[in-house]
Write a protein that holds these residues in place. Structure first.
Motif, PDB file in Angstrom:
ATOM      1  N   PRO A 171       0.833  -1.204   0.000  1.00 14.70           N
ATOM      2  CA  PRO A 171       0.000   0.000   0.000  1.00 14.70           C
ATOM      3  C   PRO A 171       0.867   1.253   0.000  1.00 14.70           C
ATOM      4  O   PRO A 171       2.019   1.231   0.456  1.00 14.70           O
ATOM      5  N   ARG A 189      -5.741  10.918   6.770  1.00 19.98           N
ATOM      6  CA  ARG A 189      -6.529  10.802   5.546  1.00 19.98           C
ATOM      7  C   ARG A 189      -5.825  11.631   4.480  1.00 19.98           C
ATOM      8  O   ARG A 189      -5.322  12.721   4.763  1.00 19.98           O
ATOM      9  N   ASP A 268      -7.296   6.090   4.169  1.00 27.00           N
ATOM     10  CA  ASP A 268      -8.214   5.918   3.045  1.00 27.00           C
ATOM     11  C   ASP A 268      -8.082   4.526   2.431  1.00 27.00           C
ATOM     12  O   ASP A 268      -7.028   3.898   2.475  1.00 27.00           O
ATOM     13  N   GLU A 269      -9.160   4.081   1.804  1.00 23.73           N
ATOM     14  CA  GLU A 269      -9.094   2.897   0.958  1.00 23.73           C
ATOM     15  C   GLU A 269      -8.450   3.300  -0.366  1.00 23.73           C
ATOM     16  O   GLU A 269      -8.888   4.242  -1.018  1.00 23.73           O
ATOM     17  N   HIS A 270      -7.399   2.604  -0.754  1.00 22.73           N
ATOM     18  CA  HIS A 270      -6.747   2.924  -2.014  1.00 22.73           C
ATOM     19  C   HIS A 270      -6.092   1.659  -2.569  1.00 22.73           C
ATOM     20  O   HIS A 270      -5.744   0.757  -1.801  1.00 22.73           O
TER      21      HIS A 270
END
Length: 306
Positions: A171, A189, A268-270
């Motif tokens: 990630p 964030r 965050d979702e990434h």
């Protein structure tokens, strides 16, 4: 009808070197033979196969035709296999010797190559590993051209003709200067940073990935500086020029310039980047390449620092 093959391994070798150097003269110099021998080998090979292998231009040397490109790929594989057969016949197959070429995505090299090469050298001291450090586009070209047998890379920019074997998922994280307002946080964030100047790791495909992460917050990336060097990015962040997004974490916060950066997890979702072993589809790997790939599979997951 005879099934005998009319060309020789010597002709294939001379043809391969001519294609790699783009010149009969340069090929003769590398092979340490007369230019006429290289020219005759190529001419006889073209006659035997019934195809034109090179476009010959007086001032520009040799350019492989589509048929020449296909033969070059197959010739490299056949010559590598022939070397293995010879080694086995001599009783040296168990103790691998000779060269092997691998590629490594340029920013991954400092994190993985030292441990990987040390482990491999301990097991196979007779194998000489040549490493091409490059970004994904050049690695893909080197794979297709036969300059390397496989690559350790992020899964970026490879086509369907390249097989990718996942090794790890990395990630992205943010880095900020040690005195940044968010430096004491563990997680942030991305929207909290998106309006600030971005120091962009400016490599093909990588740049698009990092810019897309910022854009996903609804903010337009404000690229203050670009650098193709991983450490240059970290040093500029440490001096307060902006924040950056990266996937690998060095063991130290200190930069070459003497400053410090802090790595922050993204809440965050990434999409993460996939770390892969990439190799040409349909290519028979040499025993040396297979041995090195086995060590990569074993060592790299232990040295991931995402």
């Amino acid at each position: 009808m005879s099934d005998a093959v009319g060309f020789t391994l010597v002709q294939l070798r001379y043809f391969s070197v001519a294609a790699e150097t783009g010149s009969l003269t340069a090929a003769a110099d590398r092979l340490m033979i007369a230019q006429s021998a290289v020219s005759a080998a190529v001419t006889n090979l073209e006659r035997e196969l019934g195809v034109q292998l090179f476009i010959r231009r007086r001032a520009k040397g040799l350019t492989p035709t589509p048929a020449g490109e296909r033969l070059l790929h197959q010739a490299r594989e056949l010559l590598a296999h022939a070397r293995e057969v010879a080694e086995e016949a001599k009783g040296t197959g168990a103790a691998l010797t000779g060269p092997v070429g691998m590629g490594c995505f340029v920013t991954l090299a400092p994190f993985h190559l030292p441990s990987l090469l040390a482990e491999f050298a301990g097991r196979y001291p007779g194998v000489e590993v040549g490493v091409l450090e490059a970004e994904a586009t050049e690695l893909a070209q080197a794979l297709r051209g036969g300059r390397i047998e496989f690559a350790l890379s992020y899964d970026l920019g490879f086509g369907d003709d390249v097989v990718r074997e996942p090794l790890a998922s990395l990630p992205a994280h943010a880095i900020v200067a040690a005195d940044h307002r968010l430096a004491r946080r563990r997680r942030v964030r991305l929207a909290e940073l998106a309006e600030e100047p971005l120091i962009l790791l400016d490599l093909p495909h990588s740049r698009d990935y990092f810019r897309s992460l910022v854009a996903s917050t609804g903010a337009a990336p404000d690229v203050r500086h670009r650098a193709q060097s991983y450490e240059a990015v970290r040093s500029m962040v440490a001096r307060g020029h902006g924040f950056s997004l990266l996937n690998q974490r060095p063991a130290t916060r200190q930069t070459y310039g003497g400053g410090e950066v802090v790595a922050l997890e993204l809440a965050d979702e990434h999409p993460p980047l996939s770390l892969v072993l990439a190799r040409p589809s349909g290519l028979r790997q040499t025993a040396r390449a297979r041995a090195l790939m086995d060590v990569v599979r074993e060592v790299v997951p232990r040295t991931v620092t995402g």
